[in-house]
Design a protein around this motif. Structure first.
Motif, PDB file in Angstrom:
ATOM      1  N   LYS A  73      17.355  37.155  46.569  1.00  0.00           N
ATOM      2  CA  LYS A  73      16.175  35.952  46.893  1.00  0.00           C
ATOM      3  C   LYS A  73      15.796  35.877  48.181  1.00  0.00           C
ATOM      4  N   SER A 131       6.994  34.372  46.150  1.00  0.00           N
ATOM      5  CA  SER A 131       7.460  34.110  45.026  1.00  0.00           C
ATOM      6  C   SER A 131       6.995  34.515  43.642  1.00  0.00           C
ATOM      7  N   ARG A 132       5.471  34.821  43.524  1.00  0.00           N
ATOM      8  CA  ARG A 132       5.473  35.496  42.356  1.00  0.00           C
ATOM      9  C   ARG A 132       5.644  36.815  42.188  1.00  0.00           C
ATOM     10  N   GLN A 163      10.015  36.964  41.628  1.00  0.00           N
ATOM     11  CA  GLN A 163      10.672  36.144  40.620  1.00  0.00           C
ATOM     12  C   GLN A 163      11.027  37.008  39.304  1.00  0.00           C
ATOM     13  N   SER A 177       4.515  32.082  51.042  1.00  0.00           N
ATOM     14  CA  SER A 177       5.532  31.626  49.807  1.00  0.00           C
ATOM     15  C   SER A 177       5.139  31.978  48.531  1.00  0.00           C
ATOM     16  N   TYR A 178       3.812  31.415  48.368  1.00  0.00           N
ATOM     17  CA  TYR A 178       3.499  31.997  47.075  1.00  0.00           C
ATOM     18  C   TYR A 178       3.118  33.512  46.588  1.00  0.00           C
TER      19      TYR A 178
END
Length: 221
Positions: free
Chosen positions: A121, A111-112, A115, A107-108
């Motif tokens: 998304k 997301s990074r 974004q 997820s990290y």
């Protein structure tokens, strides 16, 4: 049965070193975007394996053949998320899945790297191969244009649940793209089982890394 004459390719060194205080970050460039991946030595799924590099490179280079724009894409065994990020950049609606213990790092990274970008998304979800498939991903709701899988076959005991998961998600009209480094006899045995169920074509081979890239589709009656 296995069909097709594969293209012989090399995995490009599609990353570049960067002076960094972190020893666990790798930098890649795909489809004109720099991607920073945080790895972990704690889980097999938290390291970038050669199959992910091979399929990322192939999708970037063959966008006419495999157009992901606005397509629904499921990655099983997403690991660090590199391939899912590349699929997002190429315009797909991506669902990245893996075991619960891998999801935080997955997820990290996703997301990074996605974004503030003009793209669909992505979603990150738990998927344990062969478990609760119809409860978590009911057929009436979930249908994917592409299933992506890289280096999911290695020396582990979950090959039958993995095959069951591929069979569950690979419906008529779905294309499964599977890239894997072939190391053990069990890898070839899995390929044989897959070929007994589906149409299986070798799209490309990367001899220096023993990676094969396969296209898998449901047989027409």
């Amino acid at each position: 049965s296995l069909t097709g004459s594969p293209v012989t390719l090399k995995i490009l060194q599609n990353w570049f070193p960067r002076v960094s205080h972190y020893f666990d970050k790798e930098h890649y460039t795909y489809a004109g975007h720099q991607i920073v991946i945080q790895e972990s030595i704690e889980h097999f799924g938290a390291v970038v394996w050669p199959g992910a590099l091979a399929l990322s490179q192939y999708l970037e280079s063959n966008q006419e053949q495999f157009n992901l724009k606005d397509k629904k894409v499921l990655e099983i065994g997403a690991g660090t998320g590199l391939l899912s990020i590349v699929a997002c950049i190429l315009g797909a609606h991506v669902t990245a899945t893996d075991l619960p213990e891998v999801l935080e790092n997955l997820s990290y990274n996703i997301s990074r790297n996605t974004q503030n970008m003009n793209m669909h998304k992505p979603e990150v979800r738990k998927l344990v191969w062969g478990e609760c498939l119809n409860e978590d991903f009911p057929v009436s709701t979930y249908h994917y244009d592409f299933i992506l899988a890289t280096d999911v076959v290695y020396h582990h005991a979950a090959l039958d649940p993995l095959l069951a998961t591929m069979v569950y998600f690979c419906k008529p009209g779905t294309v499964l793209l599977w890239a894997n480094k072939f190391r053990f006899s069990t890898d070839y045995e899995f390929l044989e089982k897959l070929s007994n169920i589906f149409n299986t074509t070798i799209l490309a081979e990367f001899p220096e890394s023993n990676v094969k890239l396969l296209k898998v589709t449901v047989r027409e009656n």
